[in-house]
Design a protein around this motif. Sequence first.
Motif, PDB file in Angstrom:
ATOM      1  N   GLY A   1      13.910 -26.669  -9.226  1.00 38.42           N
ATOM      2  CA  GLY A   1      13.433 -27.712  -8.312  1.00 38.42           C
ATOM      3  C   GLY A   1      14.321 -27.824  -7.086  1.00 38.42           C
ATOM      4  O   GLY A   1      13.843 -28.038  -5.973  1.00 38.42           O
ATOM      5  N   ALA A   2      15.635 -27.674  -7.288  1.00 33.38           N
ATOM      6  CA  ALA A   2      16.577 -27.740  -6.167  1.00 33.38           C
ATOM      7  C   ALA A   2      16.467 -26.479  -5.308  1.00 33.38           C
ATOM      8  O   ALA A   2      16.594 -26.541  -4.081  1.00 33.38           O
ATOM      9  N   LYS A   3      16.236 -25.352  -5.952  1.00 34.04           N
ATOM     10  CA  LYS A   3      16.158 -24.079  -5.217  1.00 34.04           C
ATOM     11  C   LYS A   3      14.808 -23.883  -4.536  1.00 34.04           C
ATOM     12  O   LYS A   3      14.696 -23.129  -3.583  1.00 34.04           O
ATOM     13  N   ARG A   4      13.775 -24.511  -5.088  1.00 31.68           N
ATOM     14  CA  ARG A   4      12.429 -24.355  -4.536  1.00 31.68           C
ATOM     15  C   ARG A   4      11.842 -25.746  -4.265  1.00 31.68           C
ATOM     16  O   ARG A   4      10.969 -26.216  -5.011  1.00 31.68           O
ATOM     17  N   PRO A   5      12.307 -26.392  -3.171  1.00 29.00           N
ATOM     18  CA  PRO A   5      11.855 -27.770  -2.914  1.00 29.00           C
ATOM     19  C   PRO A   5      10.319 -27.838  -2.845  1.00 29.00           C
ATOM     20  O   PRO A   5       9.697 -26.986  -2.215  1.00 29.00           O
ATOM     21  N   GLY A   6       9.762 -28.818  -3.504  1.00 32.54           N
ATOM     22  CA  GLY A   6       8.299 -28.998  -3.470  1.00 32.54           C
ATOM     23  C   GLY A   6       7.572 -28.206  -4.551  1.00 32.54           C
ATOM     24  O   GLY A   6       6.396 -28.466  -4.827  1.00 32.54           O
ATOM     25  N   HIS A   7       8.268 -27.263  -5.186  1.00 36.84           N
ATOM     26  CA  HIS A   7       7.593 -26.404  -6.171  1.00 36.84           C
ATOM     27  C   HIS A   7       6.989 -27.224  -7.311  1.00 36.84           C
ATOM     28  O   HIS A   7       5.799 -27.109  -7.617  1.00 36.84           O
ATOM     29  N   PHE A   8       7.811 -28.084  -7.923  1.00 33.30           N
ATOM     30  CA  PHE A   8       7.308 -28.811  -9.096  1.00 33.30           C
ATOM     31  C   PHE A   8       6.323 -29.916  -8.721  1.00 33.30           C
ATOM     32  O   PHE A   8       5.512 -30.323  -9.544  1.00 33.30           O
ATOM     33  N   LYS A   9       6.400 -30.386  -7.468  1.00 23.82           N
ATOM     34  CA  LYS A   9       5.389 -31.327  -6.995  1.00 23.82           C
ATOM     35  C   LYS A   9       4.021 -30.614  -6.971  1.00 23.82           C
ATOM     36  O   LYS A   9       3.007 -31.165  -7.401  1.00 23.82           O
ATOM     37  N   GLY A  10       4.033 -29.372  -6.499  1.00 24.42           N
ATOM     38  CA  GLY A  10       2.805 -28.578  -6.491  1.00 24.42           C
ATOM     39  C   GLY A  10       2.310 -28.309  -7.898  1.00 24.42           C
ATOM     40  O   GLY A  10       1.110 -28.396  -8.184  1.00 24.42           O
ATOM     41  N   VAL A  11       3.249 -27.999  -8.797  1.00 25.81           N
ATOM     42  CA  VAL A  11       2.876 -27.703 -10.188  1.00 25.81           C
ATOM     43  C   VAL A  11       2.276 -28.951 -10.846  1.00 25.81           C
ATOM     44  O   VAL A  11       1.197 -28.908 -11.437  1.00 25.81           O
ATOM     45  N   ALA A  12       2.994 -30.081 -10.726  1.00 23.55           N
ATOM     46  CA  ALA A  12       2.525 -31.309 -11.383  1.00 23.55           C
ATOM     47  C   ALA A  12       1.161 -31.722 -10.820  1.00 23.55           C
ATOM     48  O   ALA A  12       0.267 -32.134 -11.570  1.00 23.55           O
ATOM     49  N   THR A  13       0.994 -31.574  -9.520  1.00 26.93           N
ATOM     50  CA  THR A  13      -0.275 -31.967  -8.893  1.00 26.93           C
ATOM     51  C   THR A  13      -1.431 -31.117  -9.413  1.00 26.93           C
ATOM     52  O   THR A  13      -2.472 -31.641  -9.809  1.00 26.93           O
ATOM     53  N   VAL A  14      -1.225 -29.812  -9.448  1.00 25.18           N
ATOM     54  CA  VAL A  14      -2.339 -28.959  -9.880  1.00 25.18           C
ATOM     55  C   VAL A  14      -2.606 -29.134 -11.367  1.00 25.18           C
ATOM     56  O   VAL A  14      -3.767 -29.150 -11.798  1.00 25.18           O
ATOM     57  N   VAL A  15      -1.554 -29.326 -12.164  1.00 26.10           N
ATOM     58  CA  VAL A  15      -1.772 -29.488 -13.604  1.00 26.10           C
ATOM     59  C   VAL A  15      -2.479 -30.814 -13.885  1.00 26.10           C
ATOM     60  O   VAL A  15      -3.384 -30.884 -14.721  1.00 26.10           O
ATOM     61  N   LEU A  16      -2.121 -31.848 -13.132  1.00 25.97           N
ATOM     62  CA  LEU A  16      -2.835 -33.127 -13.297  1.00 25.97           C
ATOM     63  C   LEU A  16      -4.311 -32.961 -12.935  1.00 25.97           C
ATOM     64  O   LEU A  16      -5.201 -33.421 -13.655  1.00 25.97           O
ATOM     65  N   LYS A  17      -4.584 -32.275 -11.836  1.00 24.16           N
ATOM     66  CA  LYS A  17      -5.981 -32.016 -11.447  1.00 24.16           C
ATOM     67  C   LYS A  17      -6.700 -31.241 -12.553  1.00 24.16           C
ATOM     68  O   LYS A  17      -7.801 -31.592 -12.964  1.00 24.16           O
TER      69      LYS A  17
END
Length: 280
Positions: A118-134
């Motif tokens: 998450g620190a190395k790839r800012p925004g990565h897990f936000k994208g993951v959580a968003t798509v998985v929630l969808k």
Amino acid sequence: MQTIADPNRLQKLILDEKQKNKIIGFVPTMGYLHKGHLQLLRTARSQCDILVLSIFVNPTQFGKNEDLGRYPKNIDADMELAEREKVDIVFFPSTKTMYPDNFSTYVEEKSISKLWCGAKRPGHFKGVATVVLKLFNIVQPDIAVFGEKDYQQSLIIRKMVKDFNMPIEILTCPIVRENDGLALSSRNTYLSPEERSCALLLKKALDYACDRFYKGVREADLIKSGMENILLNGNCARIDYIACVNNDTLEPKKILDSADRILLAVYIGKTRLIDNCQLP
Ligand code: AMP
């Protein structure tokens, strides 16, 4: 096996099945399926009535200079493998249907997501959580299966499901490896033959860590510096991070206990590979 691209159609179909008390199992992927994905499908298959596989290369989890544009694809091979694994429904949406122009709502886990990848790839897990929630809202699974290969991701999904009271059981499967130890990944296809042999250093470094721990070494710094030596020895790898962490919180540890975890992200040429193992 049916292939469905329209989220509304899939949602309706699943609602019908749920009314018949069918158990829905779900495996989300970005496609280019390999034996790691197949293990998730088999695990889900054995515990559900209707098995849904999604194939969607999710743009919101890629950084600007990452490999979204060249992420490997082979939908025909994927369909054949899915059929063989007795998948009932392949959900294969377009980017436009998942993210129409006016899309504006994101979900972000604020704790575990800030560490390591998450620190190395800012925004990565936000994208993951968003798509998985969808995807969860579209597929409405009773069971969803993820791989330990992406260990941090699996914890974040578990946390999201708990925080949002989602009635979904999350299962995780161990890492599937090639015979020589390389963790299977769709991204392995980027590796040249030389890079492919260099990539074996990840497993070698993790094995070294487990071995040192087994022999009584508990200091994370000692284990990390030994791993660093192994990884840098071949002059072909660049370390993104080595982390010795608590298995549940992913907080760094100075003195290791059994069942702690080692996480690794390493560049081999331009390819970023991740791997991890739990200490014995
Ligand atoms: P991906 O298509 O790479 O986004 O991965 C989809 C799912 O497959 C995720 O839950 C991954 O953790 C899982 N996965 C990928 N590679 C492996 C592997 N080698 N062993 C086990 N699970 C894996």
